[in-house]
Write a protein that holds these residues in place. Structure first.
Motif, PDB file in Angstrom:
ATOM      1  N   GLY A 468      -9.981   6.588  16.867  1.00  0.00           N
ATOM      2  CA  GLY A 468     -10.650   5.359  16.448  1.00  0.00           C
ATOM      3  C   GLY A 468     -10.016   4.735  15.223  1.00  0.00           C
ATOM      4  O   GLY A 468      -9.137   5.328  14.577  1.00  0.00           O
ATOM      5  N   PRO A 469     -10.436   3.535  14.874  1.00  0.00           N
ATOM      6  CA  PRO A 469      -9.879   2.844  13.714  1.00  0.00           C
ATOM      7  C   PRO A 469     -10.304   3.502  12.402  1.00  0.00           C
ATOM      8  O   PRO A 469     -11.298   4.221  12.338  1.00  0.00           O
ATOM      9  CB  PRO A 469     -10.475   1.439  13.830  1.00  0.00           C
ATOM     10  CG  PRO A 469     -11.755   1.637  14.565  1.00  0.00           C
ATOM     11  CD  PRO A 469     -11.488   2.739  15.547  1.00  0.00           C
ATOM     12  N   ILE A 470      -9.541   3.250  11.353  1.00  0.00           N
ATOM     13  CA  ILE A 470      -9.876   3.762  10.019  1.00  0.00           C
ATOM     14  C   ILE A 470     -10.935   2.851   9.399  1.00  0.00           C
ATOM     15  O   ILE A 470     -10.832   1.625   9.462  1.00  0.00           O
ATOM     16  CB  ILE A 470      -8.627   3.794   9.115  1.00  0.00           C
ATOM     17  CG1 ILE A 470      -7.592   4.785   9.654  1.00  0.00           C
ATOM     18  CG2 ILE A 470      -9.005   4.172   7.684  1.00  0.00           C
ATOM     19  CD1 ILE A 470      -6.297   4.784   8.872  1.00  0.00           C
ATOM     20  N   ILE A 471     -11.927   3.472   8.807  1.00  0.00           N
ATOM     21  CA  ILE A 471     -12.962   2.722   8.082  1.00  0.00           C
ATOM     22  C   ILE A 471     -12.791   3.021   6.603  1.00  0.00           C
ATOM     23  O   ILE A 471     -12.821   4.181   6.182  1.00  0.00           O
ATOM     24  CB  ILE A 471     -14.372   3.111   8.553  1.00  0.00           C
ATOM     25  CG1 ILE A 471     -14.536   2.819  10.056  1.00  0.00           C
ATOM     26  CG2 ILE A 471     -15.441   2.366   7.746  1.00  0.00           C
ATOM     27  CD1 ILE A 471     -15.829   3.341  10.638  1.00  0.00           C
ATOM     28  N   ILE A 472     -12.593   1.969   5.812  1.00  0.00           N
ATOM     29  CA  ILE A 472     -12.396   2.107   4.372  1.00  0.00           C
ATOM     30  C   ILE A 472     -13.667   1.631   3.668  1.00  0.00           C
ATOM     31  O   ILE A 472     -14.130   0.520   3.890  1.00  0.00           O
ATOM     32  CB  ILE A 472     -11.187   1.285   3.882  1.00  0.00           C
ATOM     33  CG1 ILE A 472      -9.911   1.747   4.614  1.00  0.00           C
ATOM     34  CG2 ILE A 472     -11.021   1.421   2.374  1.00  0.00           C
ATOM     35  CD1 ILE A 472      -8.712   0.861   4.339  1.00  0.00           C
ATOM     36  N   CYS A 473     -14.212   2.487   2.842  1.00  0.00           N
ATOM     37  CA  CYS A 473     -15.450   2.175   2.118  1.00  0.00           C
ATOM     38  C   CYS A 473     -15.144   1.965   0.641  1.00  0.00           C
ATOM     39  O   CYS A 473     -14.500   2.806   0.000  1.00  0.00           O
ATOM     40  CB  CYS A 473     -16.457   3.313   2.284  1.00  0.00           C
ATOM     41  SG  CYS A 473     -17.997   3.073   1.368  1.00  0.00           S
ATOM     42  N   LEU A 474     -15.557   0.848   0.101  1.00  0.00           N
ATOM     43  CA  LEU A 474     -15.431   0.538  -1.323  1.00  0.00           C
ATOM     44  C   LEU A 474     -16.837   0.436  -1.907  1.00  0.00           C
ATOM     45  O   LEU A 474     -17.657  -0.361  -1.433  1.00  0.00           O
ATOM     46  CB  LEU A 474     -14.681  -0.782  -1.544  1.00  0.00           C
ATOM     47  CG  LEU A 474     -13.232  -0.838  -1.063  1.00  0.00           C
ATOM     48  CD1 LEU A 474     -13.163  -1.330   0.380  1.00  0.00           C
ATOM     49  CD2 LEU A 474     -12.399  -1.747  -1.965  1.00  0.00           C
ATOM     50  N   LYS A 475     -17.106   1.235  -2.923  1.00  0.00           N
ATOM     51  CA  LYS A 475     -18.459   1.300  -3.456  1.00  0.00           C
ATOM     52  C   LYS A 475     -18.432   1.231  -4.977  1.00  0.00           C
ATOM     53  O   LYS A 475     -17.610   1.886  -5.618  1.00  0.00           O
ATOM     54  CB  LYS A 475     -19.145   2.592  -2.999  1.00  0.00           C
ATOM     55  CG  LYS A 475     -20.610   2.689  -3.387  1.00  0.00           C
ATOM     56  CD  LYS A 475     -21.322   3.792  -2.624  1.00  0.00           C
ATOM     57  CE  LYS A 475     -20.742   5.167  -2.890  1.00  0.00           C
ATOM     58  NZ  LYS A 475     -21.522   6.234  -2.243  1.00  0.00           N
ATOM     59  N   GLY A 476     -19.328   0.421  -5.561  1.00  0.00           N
ATOM     60  CA  GLY A 476     -19.397   0.295  -7.004  1.00  0.00           C
ATOM     61  C   GLY A 476     -20.656  -0.426  -7.429  1.00  0.00           C
ATOM     62  O   GLY A 476     -21.515  -0.749  -6.605  1.00  0.00           O
ATOM     63  N   LYS A 477     -20.767  -0.717  -8.727  1.00  0.00           N
ATOM     64  CA  LYS A 477     -21.975  -1.356  -9.245  1.00  0.00           C
ATOM     65  C   LYS A 477     -21.804  -2.852  -9.482  1.00  0.00           C
ATOM     66  O   LYS A 477     -22.752  -3.539  -9.809  1.00  0.00           O
ATOM     67  CB  LYS A 477     -22.394  -0.673 -10.553  1.00  0.00           C
ATOM     68  CG  LYS A 477     -22.751   0.791 -10.392  1.00  0.00           C
ATOM     69  CD  LYS A 477     -23.086   1.424 -11.727  1.00  0.00           C
ATOM     70  CE  LYS A 477     -23.409   2.905 -11.561  1.00  0.00           C
ATOM     71  NZ  LYS A 477     -23.672   3.558 -12.852  1.00  0.00           N
TER      72      LYS A 477
END
Length: 502
Positions: A468-477
């Motif tokens: 499957g495709p790559i899922i990139i997660c960006l998380k911050g405030k």
């Protein structure tokens, strides 16, 4: 002896068991120490009054067994200590002196503070053991057994606690069954008596009487919920329902760490699927917490103790579920207690909740389900919960067995401890997820550089399947910072390579 006769003729099996156990402790003490070596600390309260009559009965039965007495008890020979305080209620003083006269009590009146008065008394007399009307739940009861040496720094003597495991209900069952006199304040709505400065009638016993301008109260024995015994004590504002992670300004911008622990052999064997762990991790993340670790443990006290001890020292909060109940495999609370170096002890407040929930199963001497880690347990009450949540310092014990129950407990927990929302100690995270068909090799180096450029943004990558495709997660405030990071990443590749995932 009228006390023993009243209990024998009673139909209350629980009271009989409590009485017999208390009498055993008293007779054991009288066998270990001579009558000159024991004393009784009396304060005129309901617990002390119960102990007075238990001592009378215990001494009578002790002498009867030794064939030294065939009649009744005309004189109470145990030295009795009364610490008279200028802040005591006049009714307490009057009842104490009246009881001394009625039962021919040898009363030693001490007008010093408790410790100084005790030191003087023990120096002048050969006292080695003192009977105390301490019950589990009292501030001084932590760590005590039925026989407990005095604390370090105090004069040496043995504390004897015959009613240590008695509840509020047990105390009043005894007083009413035996038909003995007690302080008149209890008939005026007082349920727990301290000094005149910190004690008022229990508002829960207030009577709505429109014909009188003076507020009236029902007697103390009509309080149906023993856990509300101290509702008449003037309390300081309690802020302890907040979590134990501090409230300094510097912490407002730190990531708070949580650990999730599941207990159950059935999970490890694959018999039961652990859906609670996944749900709990999602909920914690949604309110800005970072889950440091999840673990599944077998139903073993030492395994639970070691993991809880490890996680509580590195995480701000630990959430543990499974293994809560009366079965042999329910070891969670014992493990938590061991992790903190305390024992499990009967919790009267929790037992009252269970009594209302499963009353017919709470008639024995000791309800195992009401055993909680002593001295570190806080019960978090919520109107939507039939029993309160259990919190031991920074460890929260969840009773949920499915996601529906977890949803209810989580809702109540977040309200009570402010784990999330506008008043939380942390700012909520925001995130964006990007989907791409690029290979791992193609995105690896650009993501490393992006992480160096935006150290305040969490970057994660995963696939739902190998192909499957790559899922990139960006998380911050900060939404703006996340948007800037996404733009910086997109500039490194052709347009349209990354697609926002909703």
């Amino acid at each position: 002896m009228e006390i023993d006769k009243a209990i024998v003729e009673s139909d209350d099996t629980r009271l009989k068991t409590k009485y017999n156990n208390a009498i055993f402790v008293i007779r054991r003490a009288l066998s270990l120490y001579s009558i000159e070596e024991v004393a009784f600390s009396f304060n005129g309260g309901k617990d002390s009054t119960v102990l007075l009559h238990l001592l009378r009965a215990g001494y009578f039965l002790h002498k009867k067994e030794m064939n030294c007495s065939n009649g009744g008890l005309s004189k109470f020979p145990v030295r009795t200590i009364y610490f008279e305080s200028p802040s005591a209620f006049t009714e307490i003083n009057a009842f104490t002196y009246d009881a001394a006269q009625t039962y021919d009590i040898q009363l030693d009146i001490i007008r010093q503070d408790f410790k100084s008065g005790l030191e003087a008394l023990l120096k002048a007399n050969p006292i080695r053991a003192i009977f105390l009307g301490v019950r589990i739940g009292d501030p001084t009861a932590v760590g005590q057994e039925q026989f407990s040496p005095s604390s370090p720094g105090w004069p040496p003597f043995m504390r004897v606690n015959p009613i240590l495991d008695w509840s509020y209900r047990d105390v009043w069952a005894f007083l009413l069954t035996c038909k003995v006199k007690y302080c008149s304040l209890y008939d005026q709505g007082y349920t727990s008596i301290g000094s005149v400065h910190d004690t008022v009638p229990n508002a829960l016993l207030s009577v709505n009487d429109t014909t009188s301008s003076k507020e009236k109260f029902k007697p103390a024995y009509m309080l149906s919920d023993g856990r509300l015994e101290r509702a008449g004590r003037v309390k300081k504002k309690n802020a302890s329902i907040k979590n134990d992670v501090g409230s300094s300004d510097s912490q407002k911008h730190e990531v708070l760490l949580a650990s999730v622990i599941a207990v159950g052999d059935e999970i490890l064997s694959g018999t039961v699927e652990d859906t609670l762990g996944l749900s709990l991790c999602k909920k914690l993340t949604s309110v800005g917490w970072s889950v440091q670790q999840t673990s599944v443990l077998r139903s073993d006290v030492d395994s639970v103790s070691e993991e809880v001890d490890r996680q509580r020292s590195i995480c701000d909060m630990v959430f543990i579920y499974g293994g809560v109940g009366p079965l042999h495999s329910d070891v969670t609370l014992a493990g938590v207690a061991k992790a903190f170096g305390v024992r499990l002890a009967p919790d009267e407040e929790f037992e009252e909740y269970l009594r209302h929930l499963i009353s017919e199963q709470c008639t024995g001497d000791r309800n195992e389900m009401a055993q909680l880690p002593e001295g570190i347990t806080e019960l978090l009450h919520h109107e939507k919960l039939s029993v309160p949540l259990i919190k031991c310092r920074n460890v929260v014990v969840l009773a949920a067995t499915n996601t529906e129950e977890l949803e209810k407990e989580w809702e109540c927990l977040t309200e009570l401890t402010k784990l999330g929302g506008s008043t939380s100690l942390v700012e909520l995270y925001t995130s964006r997820r990007l989907v791409t068909s690029l290979t791992d090799v193609e995105v690896a180096e650009p993501l490393i550089k992006l992480g160096l450029e935006f150290p305040d943004i969490y970057l994660g990558c995963y696939r739902k399947s190998r192909q499957g495709p790559i899922i990139i997660c960006l998380k911050g405030k900060d939404n703006a910072r996340i948007d800037s990071a996404v733009q910086a990443l997109c500039k490194k590749f052709k347009e349209g390579v990354f697609v926002d995932m909703k």
